[in-house]
Design an enzyme around this catalytic site. Sequence first.
Site, PDB file in Angstrom:
ATOM      1  N   ASN A 124       0.800  -1.219   0.000  1.00 22.70           N
ATOM      2  CA  ASN A 124       0.000   0.000   0.000  1.00 22.70           C
ATOM      3  C   ASN A 124       0.834   1.271   0.000  1.00 22.70           C
ATOM      4  O   ASN A 124       0.400   2.313  -0.485  1.00 22.70           O
ATOM      5  CB  ASN A 124      -0.921  -0.004   1.235  1.00 22.70           C
ATOM      6  CG  ASN A 124      -2.004   1.041   1.159  1.00 22.70           C
ATOM      7  OD1 ASN A 124      -2.682   1.158   0.148  1.00 22.70           O
ATOM      8  ND2 ASN A 124      -2.153   1.812   2.220  1.00 22.70           N
ATOM      9  N   THR A 174      17.212 -20.010 -26.104  1.00 27.00           N
ATOM     10  CA  THR A 174      15.786 -19.743 -26.270  1.00 27.00           C
ATOM     11  C   THR A 174      15.433 -19.863 -27.743  1.00 27.00           C
ATOM     12  O   THR A 174      16.139 -19.315 -28.600  1.00 27.00           O
ATOM     13  CB  THR A 174      15.450 -18.332 -25.770  1.00 27.00           C
ATOM     14  OG1 THR A 174      15.891 -18.204 -24.414  1.00 27.00           O
ATOM     15  CG2 THR A 174      13.954 -18.072 -25.848  1.00 27.00           C
ATOM     16  N   LYS A 176      14.081 -19.117 -31.177  1.00 25.10           N
ATOM     17  CA  LYS A 176      13.776 -17.874 -31.894  1.00 25.10           C
ATOM     18  C   LYS A 176      13.293 -18.208 -33.301  1.00 25.10           C
ATOM     19  O   LYS A 176      13.796 -19.154 -33.896  1.00 25.10           O
ATOM     20  CB  LYS A 176      15.016 -16.977 -31.959  1.00 25.10           C
ATOM     21  CG  LYS A 176      15.625 -16.623 -30.605  1.00 25.10           C
ATOM     22  CD  LYS A 176      14.722 -15.744 -29.777  1.00 25.10           C
ATOM     23  CE  LYS A 176      15.385 -15.375 -28.444  1.00 25.10           C
ATOM     24  NZ  LYS A 176      14.519 -14.524 -27.609  1.00 25.10           N
ATOM     25  N   LYS A 178      10.526 -16.128 -31.159  1.00 25.05           N
ATOM     26  CA  LYS A 178       9.774 -16.618 -30.009  1.00 25.05           C
ATOM     27  C   LYS A 178       8.312 -16.898 -30.341  1.00 25.05           C
ATOM     28  O   LYS A 178       7.670 -17.703 -29.678  1.00 25.05           O
ATOM     29  CB  LYS A 178       9.883 -15.632 -28.845  1.00 25.05           C
ATOM     30  CG  LYS A 178       9.286 -14.264 -29.109  1.00 25.05           C
ATOM     31  CD  LYS A 178       9.270 -13.401 -27.844  1.00 25.05           C
ATOM     32  CE  LYS A 178      10.623 -12.833 -27.546  1.00 25.05           C
ATOM     33  NZ  LYS A 178      10.584 -11.883 -26.402  1.00 25.05           N
ATOM     34  N   LYS A 202      14.736 -23.673 -24.659  1.00 22.90           N
ATOM     35  CA  LYS A 202      13.789 -22.982 -23.788  1.00 22.90           C
ATOM     36  C   LYS A 202      12.687 -22.293 -24.580  1.00 22.90           C
ATOM     37  O   LYS A 202      12.946 -21.660 -25.599  1.00 22.90           O
ATOM     38  CB  LYS A 202      14.555 -21.949 -22.953  1.00 22.90           C
ATOM     39  CG  LYS A 202      13.713 -20.997 -22.151  1.00 22.90           C
ATOM     40  CD  LYS A 202      14.599 -19.956 -21.480  1.00 22.90           C
ATOM     41  CE  LYS A 202      13.768 -18.840 -20.898  1.00 22.90           C
ATOM     42  NZ  LYS A 202      13.062 -18.067 -21.937  1.00 22.90           N
ATOM     43  N   ASP A 204      10.161 -19.128 -24.771  1.00 17.19           N
ATOM     44  CA  ASP A 204      10.274 -17.767 -24.261  1.00 17.19           C
ATOM     45  C   ASP A 204       9.042 -17.427 -23.441  1.00 17.19           C
ATOM     46  O   ASP A 204       8.071 -18.190 -23.387  1.00 17.19           O
ATOM     47  CB  ASP A 204      10.504 -16.762 -25.391  1.00 17.19           C
ATOM     48  CG  ASP A 204      11.544 -15.720 -25.011  1.00 17.19           C
ATOM     49  OD1 ASP A 204      11.705 -15.469 -23.805  1.00 17.19           O
ATOM     50  OD2 ASP A 204      12.207 -15.156 -25.907  1.00 17.19           O
ATOM     51  N   HIS A 294      11.117 -17.598 -15.581  1.00 17.50           N
ATOM     52  CA  HIS A 294      11.479 -16.451 -16.414  1.00 17.50           C
ATOM     53  C   HIS A 294      10.993 -15.197 -15.699  1.00 17.50           C
ATOM     54  O   HIS A 294       9.835 -15.124 -15.299  1.00 17.50           O
ATOM     55  CB  HIS A 294      10.822 -16.570 -17.794  1.00 17.50           C
ATOM     56  CG  HIS A 294      11.319 -15.557 -18.780  1.00 17.50           C
ATOM     57  ND1 HIS A 294      11.129 -14.199 -18.615  1.00 17.50           N
ATOM     58  CD2 HIS A 294      11.991 -15.689 -19.952  1.00 17.50           C
ATOM     59  CE1 HIS A 294      11.661 -13.553 -19.636  1.00 17.50           C
ATOM     60  NE2 HIS A 294      12.201 -14.436 -20.449  1.00 17.50           N
ATOM     61  N   ARG A 295      11.867 -14.211 -15.537  1.00 17.34           N
ATOM     62  CA  ARG A 295      11.504 -13.025 -14.754  1.00 17.34           C
ATOM     63  C   ARG A 295      10.718 -12.008 -15.587  1.00 17.34           C
ATOM     64  O   ARG A 295      10.928 -10.800 -15.485  1.00 17.34           O
ATOM     65  CB  ARG A 295      12.744 -12.388 -14.127  1.00 17.34           C
ATOM     66  CG  ARG A 295      13.836 -11.993 -15.094  1.00 17.34           C
ATOM     67  CD  ARG A 295      15.009 -11.348 -14.357  1.00 17.34           C
ATOM     68  NE  ARG A 295      16.051 -10.922 -15.293  1.00 17.34           N
ATOM     69  CZ  ARG A 295      17.112 -10.197 -14.940  1.00 17.34           C
ATOM     70  NH1 ARG A 295      17.267  -9.825 -13.682  1.00 17.34           N
ATOM     71  NH2 ARG A 295      18.018  -9.838 -15.831  1.00 17.34           N
ATOM     72  N   HIS A 327      16.359 -16.031 -14.109  1.00 17.24           N
ATOM     73  CA  HIS A 327      17.199 -15.144 -14.904  1.00 17.24           C
ATOM     74  C   HIS A 327      17.747 -14.057 -13.986  1.00 17.24           C
ATOM     75  O   HIS A 327      16.985 -13.393 -13.284  1.00 17.24           O
ATOM     76  CB  HIS A 327      16.393 -14.517 -16.041  1.00 17.24           C
ATOM     77  CG  HIS A 327      15.947 -15.509 -17.065  1.00 17.24           C
ATOM     78  ND1 HIS A 327      16.374 -15.464 -18.380  1.00 17.24           N
ATOM     79  CD2 HIS A 327      15.135 -16.582 -16.983  1.00 17.24           C
ATOM     80  CE1 HIS A 327      15.826 -16.466 -19.054  1.00 17.24           C
ATOM     81  NE2 HIS A 327      15.068 -17.158 -18.218  1.00 17.24           N
ATOM     82  N   SER A 379      21.033 -14.727 -19.818  1.00 13.16           N
ATOM     83  CA  SER A 379      20.543 -14.742 -21.194  1.00 13.16           C
ATOM     84  C   SER A 379      20.273 -13.324 -21.652  1.00 13.16           C
ATOM     85  O   SER A 379      19.996 -12.439 -20.851  1.00 13.16           O
ATOM     86  CB  SER A 379      19.258 -15.581 -21.305  1.00 13.16           C
ATOM     87  OG  SER A 379      18.195 -14.959 -20.611  1.00 13.16           O
TER      88      SER A 379
END
Length: 485
Positions: A124, A174, A176, A178, A202, A204, A294-295, A327, A379
């Site tokens: 808050n 990763t 590609k 993606k 991986k 994405d 994955h962040r 990550h 990455s």
Amino acid sequence: MNESVTIRGKDRYKSGVMEYKKMGYWEPDYEPKDTDIIALFRVTPQDGVDPTEASAAVAGESSTATWTVVWTDRLTAAEKYRAKCYRVDPVPNSPGQFFAYIAYDLDLFENGSIANLSASIIGNVFGFKPLKALRLEDMRLPVAYVKTFQGPATGIVVERERMDKFGRPLLGATVKPKLGLSGRNYGRVVYEALKGGLDFTKDDENINSQPFMHWRERFLYCMEAVNKAQAASGEIKGTYLNVTAGTMEEMYERAEFAKQLGSVIIMIDLVIGYTAIQSMAKWARRNDMILHLHRAGHSTYTRQRNHGVSFRVIAKWMRLAGVDHIHAGTVVGKLEGDPATTKGYYDICREDYNPMQLEHGIFFEQNWASLNKLMPVASGGIHAGQMHQLLDHLGEDVVLQFGGGTIGHPMGIQAGATANRVALEAMIMARNEGRDYLHEGEEILAKAALTCTPLKAALETWKNVTFNYESTDMPDYAPTPSVSM
């Protein structure tokens, strides 16, 4: 202001508005207990607002206070439950900003709940008008609280045993592009990358279940690719199957299907929320599955230096929550990451005990008790020509993910994977021989490239690619005789 101005007795509970520092939220003589949770906030008060009052307001609004005195405080152990700001320091080289140290009694928090912790600490107070900006920089989590969480479901040691890979960083990529590939073509990318020498591929963050490729189709083609690559290489392989979905029921369904297909690892996104992350971590532990996080979305609140939540706090929360991978930055890649700050993130993930290291942005000692270690993942904009820098900065307990640096290779995906594997093996050999691999790195890679055409092509293609931009988030560290001892 170095003394308490708290109003005591019946005057403390008179109806009306009272300054937070007079209500007991500013206690400069308070000695934090071993069982207290301590939060460090960067406070930027509005012009004319006393920084001590602003800091006391943060303590109050993140614990028991509201905008006016309420008599029902007298029905509680108010002295115990009030958060206490006990120290306010100017931020070095940042006029108008202050570090506020705030202690919270452990009884204010539910055991084993990141949702409850975050609802109190950041729920808050970030919209409070007397503040221009507010950032949660770091936290000290007492062992008594840490032990209420399961921690990483698998951990670094068991992951290495499960993958049968030791003494070097793990390699990944990763897929590609993606978005847009069919399931069949997606699986082809996975197969070529794994057969070429990578340990993982991986999904994405935003590949879930779209019209061009249903999640079940992707899982089937990916696991077919993993099994074929394992048979061809004789190595254990994995692909992070992203089970992120709109509901927990759908995520559990996808995770169960991944397990049935024989996957060793699944993936989730940070944006699913803390409760969902903890729920998937518990599922992963029950089912002997590595859990990759994955962040996605973190930079919306971690990147700005004066407002939001530092990624070091997110890393601590995610280690508690129980993910196995996160990550954590590359230093040399395309994404945000000051070297000293990133080192602090990696230490939080991988060490049993973190000493205070202001130069790395770590303000408190942190004992992780018996929680497993969390494998950091690097990455974003890295390639084979940086292998010596990556090994020096990040060490060996890390997953190095070369997405574009594998799939963008001029000789194809398999060649890109081979280039990365050969570069890594050459650097590990040099390290084990005692060579100064950081300063001899270019020479080591050039020699390895003499017998590896894919590596030679990679070094030539990306030889001039760097991402040398000033980081927006660096440690606020001003060495003094006492600090630098």
